[in-house]
Design a protein around this motif. Structure first.
Motif, PDB file in Angstrom:
ATOM      1  N   TYR A 125      -9.852   9.180  -2.855  1.00 22.55           N
ATOM      2  CA  TYR A 125      -9.573   9.137  -4.302  1.00 22.55           C
ATOM      3  C   TYR A 125     -10.028   7.775  -4.859  1.00 22.55           C
ATOM      4  CZ  TYR A 125      -6.614   9.525  -8.525  1.00 22.55           C
ATOM      5  OH  TYR A 125      -6.131   9.577  -9.824  1.00 22.55           O
ATOM      6  N   GLY A 126      -9.693   6.722  -4.123  1.00 16.97           N
ATOM      7  CA  GLY A 126     -10.095   5.375  -4.531  1.00 16.97           C
ATOM      8  C   GLY A 126     -11.616   5.213  -4.513  1.00 16.97           C
ATOM      9  N   TRP A 127     -12.298   5.804  -3.524  1.00 21.77           N
ATOM     10  CA  TRP A 127     -13.761   5.663  -3.470  1.00 21.77           C
ATOM     11  C   TRP A 127     -14.430   6.286  -4.696  1.00 21.77           C
ATOM     12  CZ3 TRP A 127     -13.675   7.776   2.191  1.00 21.77           C
ATOM     13  CH2 TRP A 127     -13.276   6.735   3.051  1.00 21.77           C
ATOM     14  N   PHE A 128     -13.841   7.378  -5.177  1.00 20.41           N
ATOM     15  CA  PHE A 128     -14.435   8.005  -6.366  1.00 20.41           C
ATOM     16  C   PHE A 128     -14.276   7.129  -7.606  1.00 20.41           C
ATOM     17  CE2 PHE A 128     -14.106  11.979  -3.899  1.00 20.41           C
ATOM     18  CZ  PHE A 128     -15.436  12.361  -4.008  1.00 20.41           C
ATOM     19  N   ALA A 129     -13.358   6.165  -7.529  1.00 25.95           N
ATOM     20  CA  ALA A 129     -13.134   5.273  -8.667  1.00 25.95           C
ATOM     21  C   ALA A 129     -13.753   3.924  -8.379  1.00 25.95           C
ATOM     22  CB  ALA A 129     -11.640   5.115  -8.899  1.00 25.95           C
ATOM     23  N   SER A 130     -14.956   3.938  -7.841  1.00 26.34           N
ATOM     24  CA  SER A 130     -15.537   2.692  -7.355  1.00 26.34           C
ATOM     25  C   SER A 130     -15.736   1.658  -8.454  1.00 26.34           C
ATOM     26  CB  SER A 130     -16.871   3.001  -6.688  1.00 26.34           C
ATOM     27  OG  SER A 130     -17.644   3.767  -7.590  1.00 26.34           O
ATOM     28  N   LYS A 131     -15.689   2.119  -9.732  1.00 21.63           N
ATOM     29  CA  LYS A 131     -16.087   1.186 -10.794  1.00 21.63           C
ATOM     30  C   LYS A 131     -14.953   0.304 -11.313  1.00 21.63           C
ATOM     31  CE  LYS A 131     -19.848   4.031 -12.421  1.00 21.63           C
ATOM     32  NZ  LYS A 131     -19.912   5.313 -13.091  1.00 21.63           N
ATOM     33  N   ASP A 132     -13.719   0.519 -10.901  1.00 22.24           N
ATOM     34  CA  ASP A 132     -12.685  -0.398 -11.416  1.00 22.24           C
ATOM     35  C   ASP A 132     -12.074  -1.233 -10.295  1.00 22.24           C
ATOM     36  OD1 ASP A 132     -10.783   1.221 -10.260  1.00 22.24           O
ATOM     37  OD2 ASP A 132     -10.389   2.339 -12.093  1.00 22.24           O
ATOM     38  N   GLN A 133     -11.176  -2.102 -10.723  1.00 18.02           N
ATOM     39  CA  GLN A 133     -10.694  -3.144  -9.797  1.00 18.02           C
ATOM     40  C   GLN A 133      -9.332  -2.828  -9.190  1.00 18.02           C
ATOM     41  OE1 GLN A 133     -12.640  -5.957  -9.396  1.00 18.02           O
ATOM     42  NE2 GLN A 133     -14.135  -4.909 -10.688  1.00 18.02           N
ATOM     43  N   LEU A 134      -8.855  -1.612  -9.295  1.00 19.13           N
ATOM     44  CA  LEU A 134      -7.513  -1.336  -8.772  1.00 19.13           C
ATOM     45  C   LEU A 134      -7.509  -1.412  -7.240  1.00 19.13           C
ATOM     46  CD1 LEU A 134      -6.139   1.562 -11.008  1.00 19.13           C
ATOM     47  CD2 LEU A 134      -6.053  -0.882 -11.337  1.00 19.13           C
ATOM     48  N   PRO A 135      -6.408  -1.906  -6.656  1.00 19.36           N
ATOM     49  CA  PRO A 135      -6.353  -2.048  -5.192  1.00 19.36           C
ATOM     50  C   PRO A 135      -6.558  -0.704  -4.484  1.00 19.36           C
ATOM     51  CG  PRO A 135      -4.459  -3.094  -6.243  1.00 19.36           C
ATOM     52  CD  PRO A 135      -5.176  -2.354  -7.322  1.00 19.36           C
ATOM     53  N   ALA A 136      -7.084  -0.771  -3.253  1.00 20.01           N
ATOM     54  CA  ALA A 136      -7.343   0.447  -2.477  1.00 20.01           C
ATOM     55  C   ALA A 136      -6.028   1.025  -1.952  1.00 20.01           C
ATOM     56  CB  ALA A 136      -8.248   0.092  -1.297  1.00 20.01           C
ATOM     57  N   ALA A 137      -6.062   2.307  -1.609  1.00 22.88           N
ATOM     58  CA  ALA A 137      -4.877   2.962  -1.031  1.00 22.88           C
ATOM     59  C   ALA A 137      -4.566   2.337   0.334  1.00 22.88           C
ATOM     60  CB  ALA A 137      -5.142   4.452  -0.874  1.00 22.88           C
ATOM     61  N   ARG A 138      -3.276   2.307   0.689  1.00 27.65           N
ATOM     62  CA  ARG A 138      -2.867   1.651   1.921  1.00 27.65           C
ATOM     63  C   ARG A 138      -1.698   2.407   2.550  1.00 27.65           C
ATOM     64  NH1 ARG A 138      -0.162  -3.083   3.438  1.00 27.65           N
ATOM     65  NH2 ARG A 138       0.946  -3.229   1.466  1.00 27.65           N
ATOM     66  N   TRP A 139      -1.734   2.535   3.878  1.00 26.99           N
ATOM     67  CA  TRP A 139      -0.630   3.169   4.620  1.00 26.99           C
ATOM     68  C   TRP A 139       0.426   2.101   4.868  1.00 26.99           C
ATOM     69  CZ3 TRP A 139      -1.757   6.733   9.452  1.00 26.99           C
ATOM     70  CH2 TRP A 139      -0.587   7.459   9.758  1.00 26.99           C
ATOM     71  N   LEU A 140       1.640   2.302   4.375  1.00 33.90           N
ATOM     72  CA  LEU A 140       2.715   1.310   4.547  1.00 33.90           C
ATOM     73  C   LEU A 140       3.605   1.709   5.724  1.00 33.90           C
ATOM     74  CD1 LEU A 140       4.038   1.074   0.844  1.00 33.90           C
ATOM     75  CD2 LEU A 140       2.182  -0.253   1.879  1.00 33.90           C
ATOM     76  N   SER A 141       4.026   0.718   6.498  1.00 37.05           N
ATOM     77  CA  SER A 141       5.002   1.023   7.546  1.00 37.05           C
ATOM     78  C   SER A 141       6.334   1.337   6.854  1.00 37.05           C
ATOM     79  CB  SER A 141       5.186  -0.197   8.454  1.00 37.05           C
ATOM     80  OG  SER A 141       5.801  -1.232   7.701  1.00 37.05           O
ATOM     81  N   LYS A 142       7.278   1.869   7.647  1.00 36.95           N
ATOM     82  CA  LYS A 142       8.590   2.186   7.058  1.00 36.95           C
ATOM     83  C   LYS A 142       9.240   0.931   6.458  1.00 36.95           C
ATOM     84  CE  LYS A 142      12.758   4.736   8.056  1.00 36.95           C
ATOM     85  NZ  LYS A 142      13.277   5.819   8.872  1.00 36.95           N
ATOM     86  N   LYS A 143       9.073  -0.197   7.183  1.00 38.99           N
ATOM     87  CA  LYS A 143       9.685  -1.451   6.721  1.00 38.99           C
ATOM     88  C   LYS A 143       9.072  -1.881   5.372  1.00 38.99           C
ATOM     89  CE  LYS A 143      10.693  -5.853   8.799  1.00 38.99           C
ATOM     90  NZ  LYS A 143      10.249  -6.764   9.840  1.00 38.99           N
ATOM     91  N   GLU A 144       7.734  -1.790   5.298  1.00 37.62           N
ATOM     92  CA  GLU A 144       7.064  -2.166   4.040  1.00 37.62           C
ATOM     93  C   GLU A 144       7.492  -1.248   2.901  1.00 37.62           C
ATOM     94  OE1 GLU A 144       2.614  -3.790   4.750  1.00 37.62           O
ATOM     95  OE2 GLU A 144       3.048  -1.885   5.738  1.00 37.62           O
ATOM     96  N   MET A 145       7.629   0.047   3.231  1.00 39.50           N
ATOM     97  CA  MET A 145       8.036   1.025   2.219  1.00 39.50           C
ATOM     98  C   MET A 145       9.415   0.655   1.662  1.00 39.50           C
ATOM     99  SD  MET A 145       8.926   5.030   2.841  1.00 39.50           S
ATOM    100  CE  MET A 145      10.588   4.737   3.426  1.00 39.50           C
ATOM    101  N   ILE A 146      10.347   0.317   2.575  1.00 38.03           N
ATOM    102  CA  ILE A 146      11.718   0.011   2.133  1.00 38.03           C
ATOM    103  C   ILE A 146      11.746  -1.291   1.327  1.00 38.03           C
ATOM    104  CG2 ILE A 146      14.044  -0.589   2.964  1.00 38.03           C
ATOM    105  CD1 ILE A 146      13.443   1.409   5.306  1.00 38.03           C
ATOM    106  N   LEU A 147      10.930  -2.262   1.759  1.00 38.86           N
ATOM    107  CA  LEU A 147      10.863  -3.526   1.016  1.00 38.86           C
ATOM    108  C   LEU A 147      10.359  -3.296  -0.406  1.00 38.86           C
ATOM    109  CD1 LEU A 147       9.447  -6.294   3.386  1.00 38.86           C
ATOM    110  CD2 LEU A 147      11.534  -6.371   2.009  1.00 38.86           C
ATOM    111  N   GLY A 148       9.312  -2.469  -0.534  1.00 39.46           N
ATOM    112  CA  GLY A 148       8.713  -2.199  -1.852  1.00 39.46           C
ATOM    113  C   GLY A 148       9.587  -1.296  -2.691  1.00 39.46           C
ATOM    114  N   SER A 149      10.206  -0.300  -2.088  1.00 42.88           N
ATOM    115  CA  SER A 149      11.002   0.686  -2.821  1.00 42.88           C
ATOM    116  C   SER A 149      12.248   1.038  -2.038  1.00 42.88           C
ATOM    117  CB  SER A 149      10.171   1.960  -3.040  1.00 42.88           C
ATOM    118  OG  SER A 149       9.482   1.887  -4.225  1.00 42.88           O
TER     119      SER A 149
END
Ligand SMILES: Cc1cc2nc3c(=O)[nH]c(=O)nc-3n(C[C@H](O)[C@H](O)[C@H](O)COP(=O)(O)OP(=O)(O)OC[C@H]3O[C@@H](n4cnc5c(N)ncnc54)[C@H](O)[C@@H]3O)c2cc1C
Length: 540
Positions: A125-149
């Motif tokens: 999905y991100g590759w199809f939007a190659s023209k803007d500057q939004l960060p790429a998709a990322r797989w979060l570990s469970k710990k990162e997920m809980i920290l973020g949300s």
């Protein structure tokens, strides 16, 4: 935007283009046409963006769901739609930057395999939007997920995060109308097209309009009439040419609004699978959280689509599997429903599948000359407007090119120079900047002239009295609901706080718009009834 001055222009001038409907589609067409040097009128039977364009999920997106379906069904039409949406995302984020922002969206997954599947899909999905500057998709570990949300269920294995955009839909559509007006368009709300007038060859040459605030009717003359009435488009198409078949398949979608504590942080949550095979989003919007949406057939276009009790059950049950806790029903703060203006292929040409491969279509009725912009979505409003203007410019024999790709809307100029006055509460200042952008100094100068306007209307929300005066003077607010639902987004944040604030806002509007005591009472009672009805339908 002074309504009386604009009404006078609409009555007396001859226009190149008269745009009917001031939602995302119509306001977008009006701005594009005006920037091409055409003389434009823009009207709406209600307030600016009072229908679907203020009731969307507020995402600026290509549609992750469409991408999945495009690959599953090898459907290149759908892939093209995703690419269009992603290409337009960049323009919405930059041209109305005070009203839009990048939004991180977290998708919890319940196994390694699921994580892999969504990581690959969302990276594509991100590759199809190659023209803007939004960060790429990322797989979060469970710990990162809980920290973020921290409010996502602990049962999740991990999560995938990707980026799309979010906008304040009603104010974005208003900014489009205001910018079109600033460029020369005559714009007015509460002006309904009730009939067309045709010349001897059956082409539309004028239309009868009704000022729905006082019942007055008059004519507007224009070379081209553009039907941008969204879900209501068939009405004008068939009025212009009674042999035309209906094309719109209206579909209702609702959202509920819950307290922020159930999903804190600034990210959204994507629920990738519901019982009926759809997507649901849990999204922070201003001070609260929206959950939506649904998708059901809707037939009675004369009635506002309201959130009902079974829809609340469905959305809460869906969210329950992904959140640590969900609110009790009596904690729901508000909700809203909108009608998608989905289009169907013409029965006359069943083999013409191209209409199915596109999200929107510009239809020109050869007999009457009516141009209709059908279907589409918020994200692609600019492209839809460009296609529409290209089509009628050919009829008008005008070669001027589209200029909207990098045209900044009112409010979105640099905000660096705007300083918060001493003693001005930070939350109110931040709210002004994110709603009015570079127009904030005008509100601050109203406060300089009348210091009492600095006070908040309600203790729990950052809205201040000066905004009522500003929105009447500069944004054509005419009714209480214009202020509560669209100039501010208060109505979709908290019905009870709106009910508690009617009197204060009515007093200010009455002074500004010279309402009599009787009119003020009627306006207050009318809006109170609307809100009470919302609450009743939601709880029954
Ligand atoms: C629940 C829901 C969620 C959505 N979420 C998203 C999303 O997240 N992202 C996205 O990109 N898109 C989304 N969409 C789609 C998007 O909101 C719509 O495609 C878009 O707002 C339609 O805009 P419009 O201007 O065509 O129609 P509208 O906004 O409905 O505008 C039509 C206008 O025409 C006026 N009108 C009608 N008849 C007359 C008349 N006779 N005279 C004068 N005026 C008239 C109406 O008052 C109205 O203001 C969503 C839609 C729904 C319903």
């Amino acid at each position: 935007m002074n309504r009386n001055e604009n009404l006078e222009r609409i009555k007396t001038e001859n226009f190149d283009v008269c745009v009917i409907g001031a939602g995302a589609s119509g306001a977008g067409v009006a701005l594009d046409a005006e920037l091409r040097g055409l003389k434009v009128a823009l009207i709406d039977k209600g307030d600016f963006s009072c229908e679907t364009s203020s009731k969307s999920t507020k995402l600026i997106h290509g549609g992750v769901r469409y991408l999945e379906q495009a690959f599953k069904n090898l459907d290149f039409g759908q892939l093209k739609q995703v690419k269009h949406g992603l290409a337009e995302r960049k323009y919405l984020l930059s041209n109305g930057s005070h009203l839009s922002r990048p939004l991180g969206i977290i998708t919890p997954v319940f196994s390694f395999i699921e994580g892999l599947y969504y990581t690959i899909g969302l990276k594509m999905y991100g590759w199809f939007a190659s023209k803007d500057q939004l960060p790429a998709a990322r797989w979060l570990s469970k710990k990162e997920m809980i920290l973020g949300s921290p409010d996502i269920t602990q049962k999740a294995h991990s999560a995938v995060m990707y980026y799309d955009g979010q906008l304040d839909d009603a104010r974005f559509a208003l900014a489009l109308s205001q910018t079109a007006h600033q460029q020369g368009a005559a714009t007015a709300n509460y002006l309904e097209l009730i009939d067309f007038k045709k010349d001897s060859s059956n082409k539309i040459e004028a239309a009868t309009l009704k000022n729905t605030l006082n019942g007055e009717t008059f004519e507007v003359k224009s070379k081209i009439f553009v039907n941008c009435t969204g879900p209501f488009a068939d009405r004008l198409r068939i009025k212009a040419n009674p042999t035309e078949e209906a094309r719109i398949k209206p579909s209702k979608g609702v959202h509920i609004v819950i307290p922020k504590k159930y999903f804190s942080g600034d990210k959204a949550l994507l629920i990738p699978k519901t019982d009926d095979g759809r997507l649901v989003f849990v999204i922070p919007f201003q001070s609260e959280i929206m959950i939506g949406t649904t998708d059901t057939k809707y037939e009675n276009l004369n009635e506002e689509p309201l959130l009902n009790n079974s829809e609340i059950d469905y959305l809460l049950e869906t969210a329950e599997r992904y959140l640590k806790a969900i609110p009790a029903k009596n904690e729901i703060k508000s909700g809203f429903g909108g009608i998608r203006p989905l289009i169907s292929a013409k029965k006359k040409n069943p083999n013409d599948t191209k209409t199915l491969l596109r999200d929107h279509e510009v239809e020109i009725d050869e007999e009457s000359g009516l141009v209709s912009l059908l279907g589409g979505k918020w994200t692609t409003y600019r492209l839809m407007a460009q296609d529409t203007c290209d089509a009628f410019c050919k009829i008008l024999n005008v070669n001027n090119v589209c200029k909207t790709k990098d045209f900044k809307l009112i409010g979105s100029q640099s905000l660096i120079q705007i300083k918060r006055p001493e003693n001005f509460p930070l939350e109110c200042f931040e709210h002004l900047i994110s709603s009015y952008g570079d127009q904030t100094p005008t509100i601050l100068s109203l406060i300089e002239q009348r210091p009492e306007l600095i006070s908040k209307i309600h203790v729990d929300y950052p809205f201040i009295k000066a905004e009522v005066i500003y929105t009447c003077q500069f944004e054509m607010a005419q009714k209480l609901r214009d202020f509560f639902a669209r100039r501010t987004r208060w109505e979709i944040l908290d019905w009870n706080a709106c009910l508690e604030s009617i009197e204060t806002v009515a007093n200010l509007m009455a002074q500004e718009l010279s309402w009599s005591e009787e009119r003020k009472t009627i306006e207050g009672n009318t809006y109170e009834k609307i809100l009470v009805n919302f609450k009743t339908v939601a709880s029954n």
